[in-house]
Design an enzyme around this catalytic site. Structure first.
Site, PDB file in Angstrom:
ATOM      1  N   SER A 152       0.836  -1.194   0.000  1.00  0.00           N
ATOM      2  CA  SER A 152       0.000   0.000   0.000  1.00  0.00           C
ATOM      3  C   SER A 152       0.880   1.256   0.000  1.00  0.00           C
ATOM      4  CB  SER A 152      -0.970  -0.049   1.182  1.00  0.00           C
ATOM      5  OG  SER A 152      -2.015   0.891   1.020  1.00  0.00           O
ATOM      6  N   ASP A 161      -9.841  -3.334  -6.154  1.00  0.00           N
ATOM      7  CA  ASP A 161      -9.345  -2.709  -4.928  1.00  0.00           C
ATOM      8  C   ASP A 161     -10.193  -1.465  -4.634  1.00  0.00           C
ATOM      9  OD1 ASP A 161      -7.907  -1.228  -3.002  1.00  0.00           O
ATOM     10  OD2 ASP A 161      -5.973  -1.928  -3.770  1.00  0.00           O
ATOM     11  N   HIS A 195      -8.039  -4.867  -1.430  1.00  0.00           N
ATOM     12  CA  HIS A 195      -6.847  -4.137  -1.012  1.00  0.00           C
ATOM     13  C   HIS A 195      -6.080  -5.003  -0.024  1.00  0.00           C
ATOM     14  CE1 HIS A 195      -4.416  -0.521  -0.577  1.00  0.00           C
ATOM     15  NE2 HIS A 195      -4.390  -0.742   0.729  1.00  0.00           N
TER      16      HIS A 195
END
Length: 331
Positions: free
Chosen positions: A139, A267, A295
């Site tokens: 991320s 996502d 995600h």
């Protein structure tokens, strides 16, 4: 990467939330970490957690850069630790400032484009570790790692053999607006601000006058939070300037070290429409964009599922590049 979500785990939101909360993170016992504290060039500190039963110094080292408000205890960090342990690798999770359980000292925190911090950390690993180094960023950490590789160009290969980014918000404006709308705002934005605001207020107690307390308390999404806190504390004019300059997507062609960029097309934080195509990247960058996974999700198997899908696929790809002949081929 071929990932097909289990039938019992439909949709990007469920794949994201279930994986973080309920899926099995490791095959055996939870990993044991040992912690080192490093003093930064500006007299602050970061904490680095090493896998206790790690591989030899001469073998490969896998470094993981965590996501927003993450740590070595995040579900993905534990899953990668499990992969490292199984493959006899050294493994380390350097915490971004303020994420190791103790507030850092300097009037700054961390951000999505923190490539200078990534560079300092990786250079220190390079000085102390005899074997090849590979790095994965998850991320926020993935975007920052790609920005580092972009900034260094050919010199990155002197530090690492390969890098990978998982669920990285490489278009920060697109991701920021997506997380600030609808269901995402109700769930994910609230979750992040619930930890980010108190930490920011503690930072204000530490450094009075650092930012406008009332404006921070009024912030209802990441755009407003970044405008008050993240952007000005880290040298950006405002959120728009930060999101533009920190995003990795516009610079993917500058990467000169083997790089893997993994994004699920469902996502909820990173809209599929903003993902790069092969025409956006150079020959050093490999794109994996499975239809499902959410995600940092990608749970697999029977309920409750396990999280080794991404570590096995991404870790396996990274290790392919630790062979000397492969390093030579990529310059």
């Amino acid at each position: 990467m071929k990932y097909v979500a289990p039938r019992w785990l439909p949709g990007g939101n469920l794949q994201t939330i279930w994986s973080a909360l309920y899926a099995r993170k490791v095959k055996g016992a939870l990993p044991r970490y040992r912690r080192e504290r490093w003093t930064t060039p500006d007299s602050d500190f970061i904490d680095v957690d090493y896998l206790g039963d790690a591989g030899p110094n001469g073998g490969p080292l896998l470094v993981l850069f965590h996501g927003l408000e993450g740590s070595s205890a995040s579900h993905y960090a534990l899953a990668f630790a499990d992969f490292a342990r199984e493959h006899g690798l050294a493994y380390a999770v350097p915490h971004f400032r303020g994420c190791s359980g103790e507030l850092n000292l300097a009037p700054r925190a961390y951000h999505s484009g923190d490539h200078a911090e990534i560079g300092w950390v990786l250079q220190r690993f390079r000085q102390s570790h005899a074997g090849p180094i590979v790095a994965v960023g998850v991320s926020l950490g993935g975007n920052a790692l790609l920005r580092w590789a972009q900034e260094l160009g050919t010199a990155a290969a002197q530090v690492v053999s390969a890098v990978a980014a998982v669920s990285a918000p490489i278009d920060l404006a697109a991701g920021g607006h997506a997380i600030g709308a609808g269901f995402n705002r109700l769930v994910y934005t609230r979750m992040f601000l619930n930890t980010m605001k108190p930490k920011a207020l503690r930072k204000l107690d530490q450094h009075p006058g650092l930012f406008d307390r009332d404006a921070l308390l009024r912030a209802r999404n990441l755009y407003e939070f970044d405008n008050v806190f993240t952007a000005p504390l880290h040298g950006f004019r405002n959120t728009d300037d930060y999101w533009q300059r920190a995003s990795a997507k516009p610079h993917l062609r500058q990467i000169r070290v083997p790089a893997l960029v993994v994004n699920a097309r469902n996502d909820p934080f990173v809209p599929a429409a903003c993902l790069p195509t092969q025409s956006d990247v150079g020959s050093h960058v490999t794109l994996w964009q499975p239809a499902h996974g959410g995600h940092i999700g990608f749970a697999q198997g029977r309920m409750p599922g396990h999280l080794r899908t991404v570590p096995d696929a991404v870790g396996g790809w990274l290790l392919q590049h630790t062979h000397p002949s492969r390093e030579h081929c990529h310059g």
